[in-house]
Structure formats: C-alpha cells, structure tokens
Design a protein around this motif. Structure first.
Motif, short mmCIF file in Angstrom:
data_model
loop_
_atom_site.label_atom_id
_atom_site.label_comp_id
_atom_site.label_asym_id
_atom_site.label_seq_id
_atom_site.Cartn_x
_atom_site.Cartn_y
_atom_site.Cartn_z
N PHE A 191 1.28 9.58 12.34
CA PHE A 191 0.95 10.95 11.94
C PHE A 191 1.99 11.52 10.97
O PHE A 191 1.69 12.43 10.20
N GLY A 192 3.22 10.98 11.03
CA GLY A 192 4.22 11.38 10.05
C GLY A 192 3.79 10.96 8.65
O GLY A 192 3.92 11.71 7.68
N TRP A 193 3.24 9.74 8.52
CA TRP A 193 2.77 9.28 7.22
C TRP A 193 1.54 10.07 6.77
O TRP A 193 1.35 10.27 5.57
N LEU A 194 0.74 10.53 7.70
CA LEU A 194 -0.39 11.39 7.33
C LEU A 194 0.13 12.68 6.68
O LEU A 194 -0.45 13.16 5.69
N VAL A 195 1.22 13.21 7.20
CA VAL A 195 1.84 14.40 6.62
C VAL A 195 2.40 14.09 5.22
O VAL A 195 2.23 14.87 4.28
N TYR A 196 3.06 12.93 5.07
CA TYR A 196 3.63 12.58 3.78
C TYR A 196 2.53 12.37 2.72
O TYR A 196 2.70 12.76 1.55
N ILE A 197 1.42 11.76 3.13
CA ILE A 197 0.34 11.47 2.19
C ILE A 197 -0.28 12.76 1.66
O ILE A 197 -0.86 12.78 0.57
N ASN A 198 -0.13 13.85 2.41
CA ASN A 198 -0.60 15.14 1.92
C ASN A 198 0.02 15.47 0.56
O ASN A 198 -0.60 16.13 -0.28
N SER A 199 1.24 15.00 0.32
CA SER A 199 1.92 15.24 -0.96
C SER A 199 1.24 14.50 -2.10
O SER A 199 1.41 14.87 -3.27
N SER A 200 0.47 13.46 -1.79
CA SER A 200 -0.26 12.72 -2.83
C SER A 200 -1.62 13.35 -3.12
O SER A 200 -2.16 13.17 -4.22
N VAL A 201 -2.15 14.07 -2.15
CA VAL A 201 -3.51 14.59 -2.26
C VAL A 201 -3.57 15.84 -3.14
O VAL A 201 -4.54 16.02 -3.90
N ASN A 202 -2.55 16.69 -3.07
CA ASN A 202 -2.59 17.95 -3.81
C ASN A 202 -2.85 17.77 -5.31
O ASN A 202 -3.70 18.47 -5.87
N TYR A 226 -3.76 20.65 3.93
CA TYR A 226 -2.42 20.71 4.55
C TYR A 226 -2.55 20.84 6.07
O TYR A 226 -1.87 20.14 6.83
N LEU A 227 -3.41 21.74 6.51
CA LEU A 227 -3.61 21.94 7.95
C LEU A 227 -4.17 20.68 8.61
O LEU A 227 -3.74 20.30 9.70
N ALA A 228 -5.11 20.03 7.94
CA ALA A 228 -5.72 18.82 8.50
C ALA A 228 -4.71 17.70 8.66
O ALA A 228 -4.83 16.86 9.57
N CYS A 229 -3.70 17.66 7.79
CA CYS A 229 -2.67 16.62 7.88
C CYS A 229 -1.64 16.94 8.97
O CYS A 229 -1.06 16.02 9.56
N TRP A 230 -1.39 18.22 9.22
CA TRP A 230 -0.35 18.60 10.18
C TRP A 230 -0.86 18.73 11.62
O TRP A 230 -0.11 18.46 12.56
N ILE A 231 -2.09 19.16 11.80
CA ILE A 231 -2.60 19.40 13.15
C ILE A 231 -2.53 18.14 14.03
O ILE A 231 -2.08 18.22 15.18
N PRO A 232 -2.97 16.95 13.56
CA PRO A 232 -2.86 15.75 14.42
C PRO A 232 -1.43 15.45 14.85
O PRO A 232 -1.19 15.02 15.98
N PHE A 233 -0.45 15.69 13.95
CA PHE A 233 0.94 15.41 14.29
C PHE A 233 1.41 16.29 15.44
O PHE A 233 2.02 15.81 16.40
N TYR A 234 1.14 17.58 15.37
CA TYR A 234 1.60 18.49 16.41
C TYR A 234 0.85 18.26 17.73
O TYR A 234 1.45 18.32 18.80
N ILE A 235 -0.43 18.01 17.65
CA ILE A 235 -1.20 17.78 18.88
C ILE A 235 -0.68 16.54 19.61
O ILE A 235 -0.47 16.55 20.82
N SER A 236 -0.47 15.47 18.86
CA SER A 236 0.03 14.23 19.47
C SER A 236 1.46 14.40 19.95
O SER A 236 1.85 13.82 20.97
N SER A 237 2.27 15.19 19.23
CA SER A 237 3.66 15.40 19.63
C SER A 237 3.77 16.15 20.95
O SER A 237 4.66 15.89 21.76
N VAL A 271 0.83 -1.21 0.00
CA VAL A 271 0.00 0.00 0.00
C VAL A 271 0.87 1.25 0.00
O VAL A 271 0.66 2.18 -0.80
N LEU A 272 1.85 1.30 0.90
CA LEU A 272 2.70 2.49 1.00
C LEU A 272 3.58 2.66 -0.24
O LEU A 272 3.85 3.80 -0.66
N SER A 273 4.00 1.57 -0.83
CA SER A 273 4.78 1.66 -2.07
C SER A 273 3.92 2.24 -3.19
O SER A 273 4.41 3.06 -3.99
N CYS A 274 2.66 1.83 -3.25
CA CYS A 274 1.74 2.39 -4.25
C CYS A 274 1.52 3.88 -4.02
O CYS A 274 1.45 4.66 -4.97
#
Length: 338
Positions: free
Chosen positions: A289-300, A262-273, A40-43
């Motif tokens: 949550f790091g992967w949630l941030v990376y997946i943002n690059s696929s969504v744009n 972008y904000l939706a992907c980053w907010i969980p990471f900072y809150i949990s951190s 999945v992550l490779s795809c």
C-alpha cells in the motif's frame, strides 16, 4: 563429504558489511519475478520523474500559465517529482537488496523526507480546493482576492509548516526517533510506527484535511449546477459570462479527480495500517500500500494530459524543442476557453 557440503553452503552466505561481525545477512532477491518487479518499478520511477518534469517546465516556462491555480499544480508536481527521484529508488533498492548501506541516521532522515513530501502534497491539495472554491463561488472577485504573489506565499508557508511538523515528530514528539528504528543487526533499516501514531496521523493529516477538501468540493459542484441552470435561462451576454464560469467549473472538476485519486491511494494504506498493532517498513502492508501511495505521484500528470489542453500543447513544444525559440515563453497555449 559432510564437510564439503557445509563448506559450499557457507560460501553462499553473504553479509552486508563483511568486515563487521555484527553485520546483517545479505539477501539479494534476483529471481525472475523480482527482476520483473525491479524493471516495472524502475519504469514507474522514471515515468514519474519525466511526466512531472514536463508539468514543472510547462508552468515555469510559459507565461500564459503563470496563474494561481497552476502555481498550486506546480507545487504538487514538485512534490511528485521528488517522490519519483528520491523515494522510489530507495524503496526499489530495499525491495531488491535487503541491506541498508547508508547508516541509521539516513534511515531516519529518509522517512522524514518521505513524510515531508506526502504532507506537502496534501497541503497543495487543500490550497487547490480553496482556490477552486473561491473561483467558482465568487468569480468576479477571484482575480483580486487570489493573486500569484499571495499563492506563492501560501505555497512557501505550506512546505515550511509540513517540514516543521515532521521535525517536531522526529526530534520532540518521539515519532520516528532512533528508538523506533529496529536494528537487529548492522545494515538494516526498519522503522516501526506504533498504532497510536498511525491514528494521530490519520486524524490530523487525512481525516481532517480531506473532510475540508470534500466539503469544499461539494459546495463547488452544487454552485456549478446552480450556475449551469442560470446560464440556460439568461441572455446572450450572460451566457458569455457563464462560459468563463464554465471554464472555472471544468478546472474544478479536473482537480477534483486529482483529489479523489489521492484519496483512493491513501485510504487502503490507513485502513490496513489500523488492522495491526504496529506497522514496520518491512511489512507487506507498508510495502504494497506504500507503493500505491507512491504511484499516485505518477497518475497526476496523466490526469493533466487527459483533461488539460494547455498541458498537451506545452508538451508538444517541449518535445519538439520549440521552447528554445526566441520568445517561446509567450506562445499561446489557450486559443479558446476549454
């Protein structure tokens, strides 16, 4: 009998570097769940590279798309492409194989690259917000105030400043120096980021810039509503002028979606951190949550495909190889306002 059992157990123990007595034990996660996760992550990584490459080729090739706004989208796509090409494969490797084979220096540098790309993406989003603010609030002077050359200069400056910040944090401000790398054994890459630095990054590179972005977009949408009311109340000539403004407003709304995702992907990471004393790259918080941030690059690119007719048109030309035709760079991708 006991000796036989012990011998068979010892055969299953593997080390990252068998010739090094200080080597870490190797843990290859090869269960069905891990194999599915790897696929999945490779795809996701491949799709991130492919989709952002389509954006880069589209804007670079077709002269009609050489506008200041699209240059900023191009800058964002380059950062997203590099995330899919370099960051995601490294993270996938760390998920599947517990060993780090590239050395301690590469461990630090990899974190520097990741932070640089994320900072460059944020700078691009800030520039996009400023660009849309000027386009909607002062459309008559937009073409003279915002030019391709000026935008290119700001893009170069934003990438340079983000790199300088990361280098400062790495080598001067003790942000991710070797003292922050946890090396219990040879072949391990775990970076610890203290809560203090999480807060500093949160304020400097999330709360402050995102507040500016949100304020600008609030002004944009207020101005857009005001223009919509004016368009309904004026003559036909003014309506034609309002149609151009409508195009600017729609572009602002589309790019606003990019920013809110972008904000939706980053907010969980900072809150949990902030909920832990320090964050390490091996923690569940960092991984999920790091992967949630990376997946943002696929969504744009998907957002562009949904809302931008020019992107859908350019993809057709690219996929059918029509971009290799003579003068294909001058194809009309915008037959009418959208």
């Amino acid at each position: 009998m006991d000796d036989t059992v012990n011998y068979s157990v010892n055969l299953t123990v593997q080390f990252c570097f068998p010739g090094n007595s200080a080597s870490c034990r190797k843990e290859v996660r090869s269960g069905p769940g891990n194999i599915l996760l790897f696929i999945v992550l490779s795809c996701v990584s491949v799709c991130t590279v492919f989709l952002n490459l389509l954006v880069i080729i589209s804007i670079s090739h077709f002269k009609q798309l050489h506008t200041p706004t699209n240059l900023l989208i191009l800058s964002l796509a380059v950062a997203d492409l590099l995330v899919g090409m370099f960051v995601m494969p490294v993270r996938i490797m760390q998920l599947i194989d517990s060993c780090w084979y590239l050395g301690e220096t590469a461990c630090s540098v990899s974190e520097m690259i990741i932070n640089h790309l994320m900072t460059a993406s944020l700078c691009s989003l800030i520039l996009i917000a400023v660009d849309r603010y000027i386009a909607v609030s002062d459309p008559l002077l937009y073409s003279t105030r915002i030019t391709v050359s000026k935008t290119s200069l700001f893009i170069i400056l934003s990438w340079s400043l983000s790199l300088l910040y990361i280098i400062f944090c790495l080598y001067i401000n003790d942000h991710l120096l070797s003292s922050q790398i946890i090396s219990r054994c040879y072949g391990e890459c775990v970076v610890s980021v203290k809560n203090f630095w999480v807060i500093v990054d949160l304020v400097l590179f999330f709360v402050a810039p995102c507040s500016v972005i949100l304020i600008l977009y609030s002004i944009i949408f207020i101005a857009a509503r005001r223009q919509a009311k004016a368009v309904r109340a004026v003559t036909d000539a003014s309506k034609r002028h309002g149609s151009a403004n409508s195009s600017e407003t729609k572009a602002a709304k589309t790019l606003g979606i990019v920013i809110f995702v972008y904000l939706a992907c980053w907010i969980p990471f900072y809150i949990s951190s902030l909920s832990v004393e320090s964050v390490t790259t091996s923690s569940i918080v960092w991984t999920v949550f790091g992967w949630l941030v990376y997946i943002n690059s696929s969504v744009n690119p998907l957002i562009y495909a949904i809302f931008y007719p020019w992107f859908r048109a350019s993809v057709k030309f690219i996929v059918t190889c029509r971009i290799f035709e003579f003068s294909s760079s001058r194809f009309n991708l915008l037959p009418e306002h959208f």
